[in-house]
Design a protein around this motif. Structure first.
Motif, short mmCIF file in Angstrom:
data_model
loop_
_atom_site.label_atom_id
_atom_site.label_comp_id
_atom_site.label_asym_id
_atom_site.label_seq_id
_atom_site.Cartn_x
_atom_site.Cartn_y
_atom_site.Cartn_z
N ALA A 1 0.81 -1.26 0.12
CA ALA A 1 -0.03 0.03 -0.06
C ALA A 1 0.91 1.17 0.02
O ALA A 1 0.57 2.31 -0.80
CB ALA A 1 -1.12 0.19 1.28
N LEU A 2 2.12 1.30 0.54
CA LEU A 2 2.83 2.37 0.76
C LEU A 2 3.58 2.34 -0.65
O LEU A 2 3.67 3.72 -1.05
CB LEU A 2 3.89 2.06 1.91
CG LEU A 2 3.64 2.59 3.40
CD1 LEU A 2 4.67 2.08 4.30
CD2 LEU A 2 3.48 3.95 3.37
N GLU A 3 3.80 1.37 -1.18
CA GLU A 3 4.58 1.38 -2.50
C GLU A 3 3.79 2.06 -3.40
O GLU A 3 4.14 2.68 -4.25
CB GLU A 3 4.94 0.04 -2.99
CG GLU A 3 6.19 -0.48 -2.09
CD GLU A 3 6.51 -1.94 -2.42
OE1 GLU A 3 7.30 -2.60 -1.57
OE2 GLU A 3 5.81 -2.41 -3.24
N ALA B 1 -1.54 -9.58 10.77
CA ALA B 1 -1.99 -10.49 11.95
C ALA B 1 -1.63 -9.80 13.28
O ALA B 1 -2.47 -9.92 14.25
CB ALA B 1 -1.30 -11.67 11.58
N THR B 2 -0.42 -9.02 13.29
CA THR B 2 -0.13 -8.46 14.52
C THR B 2 -0.73 -7.17 14.87
O THR B 2 -0.56 -6.51 16.10
CB THR B 2 1.47 -8.13 14.48
OG1 THR B 2 1.82 -7.42 13.48
CG2 THR B 2 2.13 -9.61 14.54
N LYS B 3 -1.52 -6.64 13.82
CA LYS B 3 -2.08 -5.22 14.36
C LYS B 3 -3.65 -5.49 15.16
O LYS B 3 -4.12 -6.75 14.99
CB LYS B 3 -2.74 -4.70 12.87
CG LYS B 3 -1.45 -4.06 12.27
CD LYS B 3 -0.22 -3.08 13.07
CE LYS B 3 0.75 -2.85 12.38
NZ LYS B 3 1.79 -3.97 12.19
N GLU C 1 -3.24 -10.85 6.55
CA GLU C 1 -2.30 -9.78 6.02
C GLU C 1 -3.31 -8.66 5.19
O GLU C 1 -4.36 -9.21 4.95
CB GLU C 1 -1.44 -10.46 4.87
CG GLU C 1 -0.52 -11.42 5.23
CD GLU C 1 0.82 -10.47 5.55
OE1 GLU C 1 1.16 -9.41 5.38
OE2 GLU C 1 1.95 -11.37 5.75
N GLY C 2 -2.90 -7.62 5.44
CA GLY C 2 -3.70 -6.58 4.73
C GLY C 2 -3.37 -5.14 5.01
O GLY C 2 -2.55 -4.99 5.78
N GLY C 3 -3.79 -4.38 4.03
CA GLY C 3 -3.52 -2.89 4.31
C GLY C 3 -4.64 -2.11 3.53
O GLY C 3 -5.61 -2.48 2.94
N1 T4K Z 1 4.61 0.60 8.69
C1 T4K Z 1 5.00 0.48 9.77
C2 T4K Z 1 5.26 1.67 10.92
C3 T4K Z 1 4.97 -0.92 10.41
O1 T4K Z 1 5.09 -1.17 11.70
C4 T4K Z 1 4.58 -1.85 9.58
C5 T4K Z 1 4.51 -3.37 9.89
C6 T4K Z 1 4.49 -1.72 8.13
C7 T4K Z 1 4.46 -0.39 7.76
C8 T4K Z 1 4.08 -2.76 7.00
O2 T4K Z 1 2.92 -3.40 7.59
P1 T4K Z 1 2.72 -4.84 6.79
O3 T4K Z 1 3.10 -4.78 5.12
O4 T4K Z 1 3.23 -5.84 7.50
O5 T4K Z 1 1.00 -4.87 6.76
C9 T4K Z 1 5.55 -7.35 12.85
C10 T4K Z 1 4.66 -7.39 11.73
O6 T4K Z 1 4.92 -8.37 10.78
C11 T4K Z 1 4.64 -5.82 10.81
O7 T4K Z 1 3.40 -6.03 10.36
C12 T4K Z 1 4.62 -4.73 11.82
N2 T4K Z 1 4.70 -3.59 11.40
C13 T4K Z 1 5.63 -4.96 12.88
C14 T4K Z 1 5.80 -3.79 13.96
O8 T4K Z 1 5.58 -6.22 13.41
P2 T4K Z 1 8.10 -8.53 12.82
O9 T4K Z 1 9.22 -8.85 11.89
O10 T4K Z 1 8.14 -8.16 14.47
O11 T4K Z 1 7.03 -9.90 12.85
P3 T4K Z 1 7.32 -11.43 13.82
O12 T4K Z 1 7.05 -12.54 12.80
O13 T4K Z 1 8.38 -11.13 14.72
O14 T4K Z 1 6.11 -11.10 14.72
C15 T4K Z 1 5.78 -10.38 15.69
C16 T4K Z 1 5.21 -11.16 17.04
O15 T4K Z 1 3.88 -11.40 16.81
C17 T4K Z 1 6.01 -12.40 17.27
O16 T4K Z 1 6.29 -12.36 18.60
C18 T4K Z 1 5.14 -13.42 16.96
C19 T4K Z 1 3.92 -12.73 16.93
N3 T4K Z 1 2.84 -13.63 16.14
C20 T4K Z 1 2.87 -13.21 14.56
C21 T4K Z 1 2.28 -13.59 13.64
C22 T4K Z 1 2.36 -13.09 12.41
C23 T4K Z 1 1.96 -14.42 16.31
O17 T4K Z 1 1.83 -14.50 17.50
N4 T4K Z 1 1.12 -14.94 15.41
C24 T4K Z 1 1.13 -14.60 14.17
O18 T4K Z 1 0.24 -15.06 13.06
O19 T4K Z 1 7.10 -7.61 12.29
#
Ligand code: T4K
Length: 420
Positions: free
Chosen positions: A95-97, A214-216, A222-224
């Protein structure tokens, strides 16, 4: 209603009382939690309604490409936020891109370094140079004064990030953007459901971008979304997320595939219905952390502006090691050993991650507040997957580590291994 938002699950807790440093798992005690507690554990709305929606999607054999669930999701978000247009996208990075491309940005764009790497990557992916700008001293968002100093003849835009749901100084940034004829986007990945000056975030700048990862707190797997009041921009964004097709067999621009599929939209719609109960759960958690940690020297909970609408989805500590005598990283290692997977969002800052570290090796010189903040922050688990019992245990461990900061630090001796 089978709504998990209303019934936080209590994780199994080991029977060990964390009443002395010896009991900390990092020193050989049993971990406080049997299962790992994650920051960003997804909130899951009413399963029956979700299954019904998914059944309808399958029955209809319309799975993506602007189907009825995606359209309904877009309408719901536009209504909630009070904007004319919402274009649902497969994730916030794309979405940003697309927003960046649809606004015709090029050359240099000013962004904070204190953000998730996606904000910078969305620019660099299109060979636009992210120019990293510092944040304010006691506010994790762009410092408008510094922004103005970083404008060059190559600058075409500014991307502000409403970090952890805290609104940027949208007025000052808007004024700078219009004076220098720059486009202004807000990365509002953390700020869905939040307001600024009583107005919902989503309607500021030329466009704003939400994440429903998922983390929001409201997720669509996934979504935006790109939200905007600009008709022309909305039209271009919608075309660009579908390859630029204007008719069968005809494209007018370059485009990509940024479409949100129907199952994601069905999950998003269902979770939107639980939005208020998720916010209430987040608020209860935030208040409980706040009460439990308020007396602890050197531990500050990043607070939310009570006169605004907040989603309370991040519980962030700022650790002042001169007072806690235990460093942020030691505290994180202590928590990880207890199966509490606290995160350093957004350490170390984009400018200290590749490829930016190599491109701009001296960027840190202009980012003192970013570097200071990145060394101090720690995000704690919240959301509907945890409740009072977990928070009490987490806070007891933090209290134990901080009240025995000198002893703990001596024992850890600077050699910390962090397990995930
Ligand atoms: N701009 C900003 C300011 C953002 O913070 C983000 C994303 C974006 C843009 C881009 O948005 P997206 O393209 O993702 O829509 C996580 C998220 O993946 C990311 O979406 C988020 N920000 C960021 C702040 O956090 P990671 O690399 O820390 O993800 P990960 O896999 O380590 O997961 C985080 C925690 O959540 C872990 O402790 C595990 C847990 N988890 C994760 C998932 C996917 C679960 O318990 N279940 C799950 O299904 O980035």
């Amino acid at each position: 209603m089978n709504d998990v938002a209303t019934k936080a699950k209590t994780k199994p807790v080991t029977s060990v009382e964390k009443d002395s440093v010896e009991n900390l798992a990092i020193f050989g005690g049993l971990p406080a939690f049997v299962e790992k507690l994650h920051v960003g554990r997804p909130n899951i709305g009413d399963r029956d309604r979700l299954m019904k929606r998914i059944g309808n999607v399958l029955d209809s054999r319309w799975l993506t490409n602007g189907g009825p669930c995606a359209q309904e999701f877009e309408h719901r978000i536009a209504d909630l936020v009070g904007v004319k247009h919402c274009i649902a996208i497969c994730n916030a990075t794309v979405a940003l891109e697309i927003a960046i491309r649809a606004l015709g940005l090029s050359g240099e764009v000013i962004v904070p370094s204190f953000t998730f790497i996606a904000t910078a990557h969305a620019l660099q992916w299109q060979e636009i140079t992210p120019v990293f700008c510092d944040v304010k001293r006691n506010d994790p968002t762009l410092d408008p004064e510094r922004v103005e100093q970083m404008i060059t003849p190559r600058t075409t835009g500014i991307i502000g990030v409403h970090l952890w749901g805290h609104a940027c100084d949208v007025e000052a940034l808007g004024e700078i953007a219009s004076r220098h004829n720059l486009r202004l986007i807000f990365d509002s990945a953390h700020a869905f459901g939040c307001s600024h000056g009583g107005r919902m975030i989503g309607g500021f700048g030329d466009a704003e971008v939400f994440s429903f990862h998922a983390t929001k707190f409201v997720n669509s797997l996934e979504g935006g979304a790109v939200v905007t009041n600009d008709d022309e921009l909305a039209k271009r964004t919608r075309l660009m997320q579908n390859f630029g097709f204007t008719h069968y067999d005809q494209t007018d621009y370059i485009g990509t595939n940024g479409k949100m599929n129907e199952v994601s939209a069905a999950v998003g719609l269902t979770n939107l219905e639980s939005m208020e109960s998720i916010i209430s759960a987040n608020y209860r958690n935030y208040e409980e952390y706040s009460q439990e940690l308020s007396e602890l020297p050197g531990v500050e909970l990043v607070s939310y502006e009570p006169t605004e609408r907040n989603n309370y989805q991040y519980v962030v500590l700022k650790i002042d090691e001169t007072k806690t005598r235990v460093s942020r990283d030691h505290l994180m290692a202590i928590l990880h050993a207890e199966n509490i997977l606290a995160r350093r969002y957004f350490y170390p800052g984009c400018h200290r991650m590749e490829p930016y570290r190599s491109y701009f090796p001296h960027a840190g010189l202009l980012l003192p507040e970013t570097e200071r903040l990145a060394e101090r922050v720690l995000s704690l688990p919240t959301g509907t997957a945890i409740g009072s019992a977990e928070i009490q245990t987490i806070c007891r461990i933090i209290q134990l580590a901080v009240t025995n900061g000198i002893e703990v630090s001596k024992r850890l001796n600077g050699d910390v291994s962090i397990s995930e």
